[in-house]
Design a protein around this motif. Structure first.
Motif, mmCIF file in Angstrom:
data_model
loop_
_atom_site.group_PDB
_atom_site.id
_atom_site.type_symbol
_atom_site.label_atom_id
_atom_site.label_comp_id
_atom_site.label_asym_id
_atom_site.label_seq_id
_atom_site.Cartn_x
_atom_site.Cartn_y
_atom_site.Cartn_z
ATOM 1 N N UNK A 33 7.837 9.922 -7.239
ATOM 2 C CA UNK A 33 8.151 10.944 -6.249
ATOM 3 C C UNK A 33 7.696 10.495 -4.867
ATOM 4 N N UNK A 34 8.517 10.726 -3.885
ATOM 5 C CA UNK A 34 8.177 10.389 -2.499
ATOM 6 C C UNK A 34 7.735 11.640 -1.761
ATOM 7 N N UNK A 35 6.552 11.562 -1.121
ATOM 8 C CA UNK A 35 6.073 12.629 -0.253
ATOM 9 C C UNK A 35 6.221 12.166 1.187
ATOM 10 N N UNK A 36 6.518 13.086 2.097
ATOM 11 C CA UNK A 36 6.532 12.695 3.502
ATOM 12 C C UNK A 36 5.087 12.652 4.009
ATOM 13 N N UNK A 37 4.893 12.324 5.270
ATOM 14 C CA UNK A 37 3.539 12.135 5.807
ATOM 15 C C UNK A 37 2.698 13.404 5.766
ATOM 16 N N UNK A 38 3.347 14.558 5.676
ATOM 17 C CA UNK A 38 2.632 15.837 5.606
ATOM 18 C C UNK A 38 2.510 16.367 4.182
ATOM 19 N N UNK A 39 2.883 15.569 3.202
ATOM 20 C CA UNK A 39 2.713 15.939 1.805
ATOM 21 C C UNK A 39 3.867 16.712 1.194
ATOM 22 N N UNK A 40 4.967 16.873 1.909
ATOM 23 C CA UNK A 40 6.114 17.608 1.385
ATOM 24 C C UNK A 40 6.957 16.731 0.474
ATOM 25 N N UNK A 41 7.420 17.325 -0.630
ATOM 26 C CA UNK A 41 8.324 16.649 -1.565
ATOM 27 C C UNK A 41 9.588 17.474 -1.714
ATOM 28 N N UNK A 72 0.191 26.037 -3.688
ATOM 29 C CA UNK A 72 1.397 25.379 -3.182
ATOM 30 C C UNK A 72 2.044 26.171 -2.056
ATOM 31 N N UNK A 73 2.760 25.426 -1.214
ATOM 32 C CA UNK A 73 3.576 26.035 -0.168
ATOM 33 C C UNK A 73 5.007 25.545 -0.364
ATOM 34 N N UNK A 74 5.941 26.420 -0.088
ATOM 35 C CA UNK A 74 7.354 26.058 -0.110
ATOM 36 C C UNK A 74 7.892 26.301 1.290
ATOM 37 N N UNK A 75 8.701 25.359 1.787
ATOM 38 C CA UNK A 75 9.196 25.488 3.162
ATOM 39 C C UNK A 75 10.174 26.652 3.289
ATOM 40 N N UNK A 76 10.532 26.980 4.519
ATOM 41 C CA UNK A 76 11.314 28.186 4.795
ATOM 42 C C UNK A 76 12.706 28.171 4.170
ATOM 43 N N UNK A 77 13.328 27.004 4.026
ATOM 44 C CA UNK A 77 14.655 26.981 3.398
ATOM 45 C C UNK A 77 14.589 26.643 1.910
ATOM 46 N N UNK A 78 13.365 26.650 1.357
ATOM 47 C CA UNK A 78 13.093 26.539 -0.073
ATOM 48 C C UNK A 78 13.615 25.237 -0.679
ATOM 49 N N UNK A 79 13.530 24.153 0.098
ATOM 50 C CA UNK A 79 13.974 22.854 -0.407
ATOM 51 C C UNK A 79 12.820 21.885 -0.646
ATOM 52 N N UNK A 80 11.621 22.221 -0.128
ATOM 53 C CA UNK A 80 10.473 21.325 -0.245
ATOM 54 C C UNK A 80 9.234 22.097 -0.694
ATOM 55 N N UNK A 81 8.333 21.367 -1.342
ATOM 56 C CA UNK A 81 7.073 21.935 -1.808
ATOM 57 C C UNK A 81 5.951 20.956 -1.478
ATOM 58 N N UNK A 82 4.745 21.499 -1.266
ATOM 59 C CA UNK A 82 3.569 20.658 -1.120
ATOM 60 C C UNK A 82 2.346 21.418 -1.620
ATOM 61 N N UNK A 83 1.302 20.676 -1.910
ATOM 62 C CA UNK A 83 0.019 21.276 -2.246
ATOM 63 C C UNK A 83 -0.660 21.681 -0.946
ATOM 64 N N UNK A 84 -1.373 22.806 -0.967
ATOM 65 C CA UNK A 84 -2.011 23.309 0.251
ATOM 66 C C UNK A 84 -3.264 22.536 0.640
ATOM 67 N N UNK A 85 -3.986 21.992 -0.309
ATOM 68 C CA UNK A 85 -5.169 21.172 -0.031
ATOM 69 C C UNK A 85 -5.611 20.520 -1.328
ATOM 70 N N UNK A 86 -6.661 19.705 -1.240
ATOM 71 C CA UNK A 86 -7.215 19.060 -2.420
ATOM 72 C C UNK A 86 -6.657 17.678 -2.701
ATOM 73 N N UNK A 87 -5.978 17.106 -1.739
ATOM 74 C CA UNK A 87 -5.354 15.798 -1.932
ATOM 75 C C UNK A 87 -6.383 14.669 -2.027
ATOM 76 N N UNK A 88 -6.097 13.707 -2.886
ATOM 77 C CA UNK A 88 -6.856 12.464 -2.893
ATOM 78 C C UNK A 88 -5.990 11.327 -2.345
ATOM 79 N N UNK A 89 -4.780 11.655 -1.933
ATOM 80 C CA UNK A 89 -3.878 10.694 -1.299
ATOM 81 C C UNK A 89 -3.796 11.032 0.187
ATOM 82 N N UNK A 90 -3.322 10.088 0.975
ATOM 83 C CA UNK A 90 -3.300 10.269 2.420
ATOM 84 C C UNK A 90 -2.108 11.129 2.844
ATOM 85 N N UNK A 91 -2.401 12.350 3.287
ATOM 86 C CA UNK A 91 -1.387 13.238 3.859
ATOM 87 C C UNK A 91 -1.981 13.924 5.075
#
Length: 188
Positions: A33-41, A72-91
């Motif tokens: 899975x590819x995440x963008x720089x802000x953690x969105x997939x 989790x957060x889902x973007x306004x057009x409901x096409x992306x999801x990300x974790x709100x915090x707790x990352x061990x990867x760089x976002x």
């Protein structure tokens, strides 16, 4: 108990939530899975690449909306999801520094107290130390790891001395570290 929206049990929802936390916070590469720089997939990509659970976009939405810890957060057009915090990867969660309340709490297990008394609270392999305003939340988190100890943090004094605080979308307060002089041990 079965969720009437998708015919799935609470136990299955919990398992999917844990899976999403793992993939979105720690190991997106485990499924390619590819995440963008802000953690969105992309939710579509997440659904396509997930083989461990029967996953649909509707189910991802349900897990995000019903998770009791709002992980989790889902973007306004409901096409992306990300974790709100707790990352061990760089976002970059694009958090804005905020003035914290006077006191915050941290739940931990007694077995970690000797180390905390020596070194304070450190983020370890995550981006931040997690703090809360709620004793219930602190107790819930700390009791997962053993006999509960809730610590009170003098966040006002920390802020006055230049520590930077953030608050995630699910109201978890975040800071890089908490030195021992700001920890009060009398809470529980």
């Amino acid at each position: 108990m079965t969720n009437p929206i998708v015919g799935i049990t609470e136990k299955q929802l919990t398992a999917i939530s844990k899976y999403l936390s793992f993939v979105l916070r720690h190991k997106p590469d485990a499924i390619g899975l590819k995440l963008d720089s802000c953690g969105w997939a992309s939710i579509d990509e997440l659904v396509d690449k997930t083989t461990e659970h029967p996953l649909t976009a509707e189910l991802v939405d349900l897990v995000a909306e019903t998770n009791d810890k709002q992980r989790f957060a889902i973007n306004s057009n409901r096409t992306k999801i990300r974790a709100n915090q707790g990352h061990s990867i760089d976002v970059d969660l694009a958090l804005t520094p905020l003035i914290p309340p006077e006191k915050l709490l941290h739940g931990t297990a007694e077995r970690f107290c000797a180390s905390i008394q020596e070194q304070g609270l450190s983020k370890g392999n995550r981006h931040h130390v997690h703090l809360t305003e709620s004793k219930t939340v602190a107790a819930s988190v700390g009791s997962r790891y053993g006999k509960l100890k809730v610590l009170e943090i003098d966040s006002k004094k920390m802020h006055e001395q230049g520590f930077i605080f953030y608050r995630s979308a699910n109201n978890v307060w975040l800071v890089d570290n908490v030195p021992t002089e700001f920890i009060h041990w009398h809470i529980s």
